[in-house]
Design a protein around this motif. Structure first.
Motif, short mmCIF file in Angstrom:
data_model
loop_
_atom_site.label_atom_id
_atom_site.label_comp_id
_atom_site.label_asym_id
_atom_site.label_seq_id
_atom_site.Cartn_x
_atom_site.Cartn_y
_atom_site.Cartn_z
N GLU A 1 16.32 49.35 14.66
CA GLU A 1 16.93 48.18 14.02
C GLU A 1 17.82 48.60 12.85
O GLU A 1 18.90 48.03 12.63
CB GLU A 1 15.84 47.23 13.54
N ARG A 2 17.40 49.59 12.10
CA ARG A 2 18.22 50.08 10.99
C ARG A 2 19.52 50.67 11.50
O ARG A 2 20.59 50.50 10.89
CB ARG A 2 17.44 51.12 10.19
N LEU A 3 19.46 51.38 12.61
CA LEU A 3 20.68 51.95 13.18
C LEU A 3 21.63 50.87 13.68
O LEU A 3 22.85 50.98 13.53
CB LEU A 3 20.32 52.91 14.31
N ILE A 4 21.08 49.82 14.26
CA ILE A 4 21.93 48.72 14.74
C ILE A 4 22.59 48.00 13.57
O ILE A 4 23.78 47.65 13.62
CB ILE A 4 21.10 47.75 15.60
N ARG A 5 21.84 47.81 12.49
CA ARG A 5 22.41 47.15 11.32
C ARG A 5 23.54 47.97 10.69
O ARG A 5 24.45 47.42 10.07
CB ARG A 5 21.32 46.87 10.28
N SER A 6 23.46 49.28 10.85
CA SER A 6 24.52 50.12 10.28
C SER A 6 25.86 49.91 10.97
O SER A 6 26.90 50.32 10.44
CB SER A 6 24.11 51.60 10.38
N LEU A 7 25.87 49.28 12.15
CA LEU A 7 27.11 48.99 12.85
C LEU A 7 27.87 47.83 12.22
O LEU A 7 29.07 47.65 12.50
CB LEU A 7 26.83 48.69 14.32
N ASN A 8 27.19 47.00 11.43
CA ASN A 8 27.84 45.86 10.76
C ASN A 8 28.56 44.96 11.77
O ASN A 8 29.76 44.67 11.65
CB ASN A 8 28.82 46.33 9.68
N LEU A 9 27.84 44.52 12.75
CA LEU A 9 28.44 43.75 13.84
C LEU A 9 28.89 42.36 13.41
O LEU A 9 29.66 41.71 14.16
CB LEU A 9 27.44 43.63 15.00
N THR A 10 28.47 41.84 12.29
CA THR A 10 28.88 40.51 11.83
C THR A 10 29.74 40.55 10.59
O THR A 10 30.07 39.50 10.02
CB THR A 10 27.62 39.66 11.55
N SER A 11 30.11 41.72 10.13
CA SER A 11 30.93 41.86 8.93
C SER A 11 32.33 42.34 9.32
O SER A 11 32.55 42.84 10.43
CB SER A 11 30.30 42.86 7.95
N PHE A 12 33.28 42.16 8.40
CA PHE A 12 34.66 42.60 8.63
C PHE A 12 34.67 44.10 8.96
O PHE A 12 33.97 44.90 8.32
CB PHE A 12 35.49 42.35 7.37
N PRO A 13 35.41 44.47 10.00
CA PRO A 13 36.33 43.69 10.83
C PRO A 13 35.71 43.15 12.12
O PRO A 13 36.43 42.77 13.03
CB PRO A 13 37.41 44.71 11.14
N CYS A 14 34.39 43.17 12.22
CA CYS A 14 33.70 42.68 13.41
C CYS A 14 33.28 41.23 13.20
O CYS A 14 33.33 40.68 12.10
CB CYS A 14 32.48 43.55 13.71
N ASP B 1 29.02 56.16 12.29
CA ASP B 1 28.57 57.19 13.23
C ASP B 1 27.86 56.52 14.40
O ASP B 1 26.99 55.67 14.22
CB ASP B 1 27.63 58.15 12.50
N SER B 2 28.21 56.94 15.59
CA SER B 2 27.63 56.33 16.79
C SER B 2 26.98 57.37 17.70
O SER B 2 26.82 57.13 18.90
CB SER B 2 28.70 55.56 17.56
N GLU B 3 26.64 58.56 17.16
CA GLU B 3 26.04 59.60 17.99
C GLU B 3 24.64 59.23 18.46
O GLU B 3 24.14 59.82 19.41
CB GLU B 3 25.99 60.92 17.21
N TRP B 4 24.02 58.28 17.83
CA TRP B 4 22.64 57.91 18.19
C TRP B 4 22.58 57.08 19.48
O TRP B 4 21.50 56.87 20.03
CB TRP B 4 21.97 57.15 17.05
N SER B 5 23.74 56.64 19.97
CA SER B 5 23.76 55.89 21.23
C SER B 5 25.16 55.94 21.83
O SER B 5 26.16 55.78 21.12
CB SER B 5 23.34 54.44 21.03
N SER B 6 25.23 56.13 23.14
CA SER B 6 26.53 56.13 23.82
C SER B 6 27.14 54.75 23.87
O SER B 6 28.35 54.61 24.10
CB SER B 6 26.35 56.67 25.25
#
Length: 534
Positions: A8-21, A66-71
């Motif tokens: 869950e922490r790794l998913i939150r690091s993607l910032n899927l609901t913040s600018f520019p997403c 960084d997205s090395e933790w998942s393809s």
């Protein structure tokens, strides 16, 4: 830390609901995709979709993650820019992932929260602190499970409810000691099994279980104690005929033919006697000692004999790699005198039935110490108090006064004519020379040897990990270079005067170093058939 929390922490690091997403007011889907540059702004500071995607993809952009933790991390972030409404349902995010690589995140358990990833195919949890894996908490769709570098010792929970389509199981660098729970009805699709660098000690028990896995084609067992057994590779090829790769080396048809008639009867505790032969070949670069300090005024005042030998010990667990304090030395070569290339001529075989202990010793390595023995010999006269000698002028005056007193006090009973019987000056001089010779060291007498002094010139560590690979390698030969200070080549003595002179004469050159090379060969005894395998 549970696995689901780490993900869950790794998913939150993607910032899927913040600018520019996300579906924010910074989006304008009606802007032409190619008419607007990445940095162009329209009214209300809205951006085109292509510009927003550029913010996410730029390596130097502050929104790059960084997205090395998942393809699927990059594609998920792109989806949050292109079609953010699709990800309003959290379950859609979980379903998007097919691979998760949570490495060195201090994960201690695989909890049931990971079951939300219903499409997960690959799960890598290397270098964590997992002690046990519950098969009930693994997604049913899982095909690859990598658990290297953890603390797993028991596989019973993992075998309770294994994912039915699991193809690869990686358990390297754990503490697994047996694989009896890997039954064919639960592992019917398993193609690859990595059990390298564990604590498996029974060759016959392991092969009797693994030979029943119908689809097993790739097996890695190197680094286990059983890999030291003399018949290791030939025995496994013969016991599991459907294998294609063993220890990352392909099994050819010629190998199968050689091992087809190999006896499978391994008795006497799996013939677990391991024989390791240590051969010390040569020692080069030992500096030659100067003899100038042993001679004064052309007379030898001491003899110093130097001999050399090498001591070695298998490193125990508690010894630090820096080797500040060494344990008791167990093995040593014979004493040899100095030469430019010292031939040690030493070979010793070490045999043990304790496979696990042998493996650990080879992994930690062997510590070699280059030793020097110094024996100082002194003349017998040096043990007696020395008589002070007068200067030559004083001796003449003394002799003259003694002669004058002799004239003034004649010997009673002697006549004046008896003076002619005195020795001539030449005879007196010869007598003095003989008298002086009594106090000088005589080379013909036996020298008195002092107790030997030993010192460690240098030490070097040799690791035998190459013998644990299981590739059939049986010999490790190393030419190890070490540095020793020149200052230690000076003679050590209890004579304070000589010691002070040594310190005063110690130049910068003497405090530099010598390069010493020690050649060592380690041979692991193998079955003759092993040498013929590829």
């Amino acid at each position: 830390m549970d696995l689901s929390y780490a993900v869950e922490r790794l998913i939150r690091s993607l910032n899927l609901t913040s600018f520019p997403c996300g579906p924010g007011n910074w989006r304008n889907e009606h802007l032409e995709e190619y008419d607007v540059q990445i940095d162009d702004h329209t009214d209300g500071h809205q951006e085109s979709v292509s510009a927003l995607r550029g913010y996410c993809e730029g390596l130097k952009m502050p929104w790059y993650t960084d997205s090395e933790w998942s393809s699927e991390a990059c594609s998920l972030k792109e989806l949050s820019v292109r079609s953010p409404h699709v990800l309003t349902d959290p379950h859609m995010i979980y379903k998007h992932f097919k691979t998760l690589r949570v490495i060195s995140k201090k994960v201690t358990a695989i909890d049931e929260g990971i079951l939300k990833f219903t499409n997960l195919r690959e799960l890598v949890l290397g270098v964590n602190s997992i002690a046990a894996v519950d098969g009930n908490n693994l997604p049913r769709s899982l095909e690859i499970l990598e658990l290297c570098g953890n603390s797993i010792s028991d596989l019973s929970l993992l075998c309770c409810d294994t994912p039915p389509d699991l193809l690869h199981l990686g358990l390297s660098h754990n503490i697994v000691s047996n694989v009896t729970c890997l039954q064919p009805d639960q592992w019917s699709h398993l193609l690859s099994l990595d059990l390298s660098y564990n604590q498996i000690t029974s060759l016959s028990e392991t092969t009797s279980v693994l030979c029943k896995l119908p689809e097993l084609r790739t097996l890695v067992l190197m680094g286990n104690p059983i890999s030291l057994v003399a018949v290791y590779r030939a025995y496994i090829i013969s016991a599991i005929p459907h294998l294609t790769y063993l220890d990352e080396v392909q099994i050819l048809s010629d190998d199968r033919t050689l091992c087809s008639n190999f006896s499978l009867s391994v008795e006497d505790d799996d013939q677990t006697a391991v024989t390791l032969s240590i051969t010390l070949l040569t020692l080069r670069g030992i500096p030659c000692h100067s003899d100038e300090q042993n001679i004064q005024d052309g007379v030898r005042i001491r003899k110093v004999d130097y001999t050399y030998h090498v001591e070695y010990v298998f490193l125990p667990d508690e010894l630090d790699d820096r080797m500040i304090q060494l344990p008791d030395i167990q093995y040593k070569t014979d004493e040899v005198t100095w030469s430019e290339s010292i031939s040690l001529k030493y070979t010793k075989e070490h045999t043990s039935n304790l496979l696990l202990r042998c493996r650990d010793h080879m992994h930690r390595g062997i510590n070699f110490c280059i030793m020097e023995s110094q024996v100082v010999s002194l003349p017998p006269a040096s043990n007696e108090p020395e008589t002070k000698r007068l200067p030559p002028d004083s001796e003449k005056k003394t002799k003259a006064s003694q002669g004058a007193s002799a004239k003034r006090t004649p010997t009673p009973g002697k006549k004046e004519k008896d003076k002619g019987t005195d020795k001539s000056p030449k005879d007196k001089k010869e007598k003095e020379v003989k008298q002086k010779g009594k106090n000088a060291p005589d080379c013909t007498v036996d020298w008195v040897k002092q107790p030997a002094e030993k010192r460690r010139l240098a030490q070097v560590k040799m690791v035998l990990d190459d013998l644990l690979t299981g590739h059939g390698q049986t010999t490790v030969e190393q030419h190890m270079e070490v540095l020793i200070p020149k200052a230690i080549t000076l003679i050590q003595t209890n004579d304070e005067q000589l010691s002070n002179e040594r310190e005063e004469n110690c130049s910068e050159e003497e405090t530099s170093t010598h390069v010493v090379m020690l050649s060592v060969k380690a041979d692991l005894k193998r079955h003759p058939l092993i040498q013929k395998l590829h």
